[in-house]
Design a protein around this motif. Structure first.
Motif, short mmCIF file in Angstrom:
data_model
loop_
_atom_site.label_atom_id
_atom_site.label_comp_id
_atom_site.label_asym_id
_atom_site.label_seq_id
_atom_site.Cartn_x
_atom_site.Cartn_y
_atom_site.Cartn_z
N ILE A 250 0.85 -1.19 0.00
CA ILE A 250 0.00 0.00 0.00
C ILE A 250 0.89 1.24 0.00
O ILE A 250 1.64 1.47 0.95
N PRO A 251 0.81 2.07 -1.06
CA PRO A 251 1.52 3.35 -1.03
C PRO A 251 0.89 4.26 0.03
O PRO A 251 -0.34 4.32 0.15
N LEU A 252 1.73 4.95 0.80
CA LEU A 252 1.24 5.71 1.95
C LEU A 252 1.39 7.22 1.79
O LEU A 252 2.33 7.70 1.17
N MET A 253 0.47 7.93 2.43
CA MET A 253 0.62 9.35 2.73
C MET A 253 0.15 9.49 4.17
O MET A 253 -1.05 9.35 4.45
N ASP A 254 1.10 9.68 5.06
CA ASP A 254 0.84 9.66 6.50
C ASP A 254 0.25 8.30 6.85
O ASP A 254 0.87 7.29 6.58
N ASN A 255 -0.96 8.25 7.42
CA ASN A 255 -1.59 6.98 7.78
C ASN A 255 -2.70 6.59 6.83
O ASN A 255 -3.53 5.74 7.15
N ASP A 256 -2.74 7.22 5.66
CA ASP A 256 -3.77 6.94 4.67
C ASP A 256 -3.16 6.32 3.41
O ASP A 256 -1.95 6.40 3.19
N VAL A 257 -4.03 5.73 2.59
CA VAL A 257 -3.61 5.29 1.27
C VAL A 257 -3.26 6.56 0.49
O VAL A 257 -4.03 7.52 0.47
N ALA A 258 -2.09 6.59 -0.13
CA ALA A 258 -1.67 7.76 -0.90
C ALA A 258 -2.64 8.02 -2.04
O ALA A 258 -3.09 7.07 -2.70
N PRO A 259 -2.98 9.28 -2.29
CA PRO A 259 -3.94 9.58 -3.35
C PRO A 259 -3.44 9.22 -4.76
O PRO A 259 -4.24 8.95 -5.64
N ARG A 260 -2.10 9.21 -4.94
CA ARG A 260 -1.53 8.82 -6.23
C ARG A 260 -0.39 7.86 -6.03
O ARG A 260 0.53 8.11 -5.25
N PHE A 261 -0.43 6.76 -6.75
CA PHE A 261 0.58 5.71 -6.70
C PHE A 261 1.97 6.26 -6.99
O PHE A 261 2.94 5.94 -6.31
N ASP A 262 2.08 7.13 -7.99
CA ASP A 262 3.38 7.61 -8.44
C ASP A 262 3.99 8.72 -7.60
O ASP A 262 5.13 9.12 -7.83
N LEU A 263 3.27 9.21 -6.59
CA LEU A 263 3.80 10.28 -5.75
C LEU A 263 4.16 9.82 -4.33
O LEU A 263 4.61 10.62 -3.53
N ALA A 264 3.97 8.56 -4.04
CA ALA A 264 4.26 8.04 -2.70
C ALA A 264 5.75 7.78 -2.53
O ALA A 264 6.39 7.21 -3.41
N THR A 265 6.28 8.20 -1.40
CA THR A 265 7.67 7.86 -1.07
C THR A 265 7.73 6.83 0.05
O THR A 265 8.78 6.24 0.28
#
Length: 112
Positions: free
Chosen positions: A6-21
């Motif tokens: 799961i690509p992350l942004m904080d504790n959520d699923v990242a809104p875009r696959f290609d922008l997740a670090t």
């Protein structure tokens, strides 16, 4: 054993696959049906890259990718490699994993 990415942004699923670090990889032992027995690790990429996430999914033998927005060519690549993709999913990771565990997670699931 089953692996989920799961690509992350904080504790959520990242809104875009290609922008997740940050990427969460969850391992579910076959003999366990309890969510408490999951093994979780976060992998931090040096930069956001859909190609890097795809490479990671393949090298980690991930069975399922759960994500929000994903470009068609990366979706198709993962499916071609035998990875199930559940896309257009939004919400906190714990709630998304609960829905996956309960077999309620389908493309387009919004949990808030």
């Amino acid at each position: 054993m089953e692996k989920i990415l799961i690509p992350l942004m904080d504790n959520d699923v990242a809104p875009r696959f290609d922008l997740a670090t940050d990427v969460l990889i969850v391992t579910i032992p076959r003999e366990s049906s309890r969510r408490e027995s999951l093994e979780e690790k976060v992998v931090v990429l040096d930069h956001a890259s859909a190609e890097s996430i795809c490479r990671l999914a393949i090298s980690e033998n991930v069975n399922t990718v759960i994500c929000a927005g994903i470009e068609g060519k990366y979706h198709d690549f993962l499916v071609w490699k035998g990875t199930k993709v559940i896309d257009d999913v939004c919400g906190p990771v714990d709630a998304v994993l609960d829905a996956y565990h309960d077999k309620r997670l389908v493309p387009g699931t919004y949990i808030y």
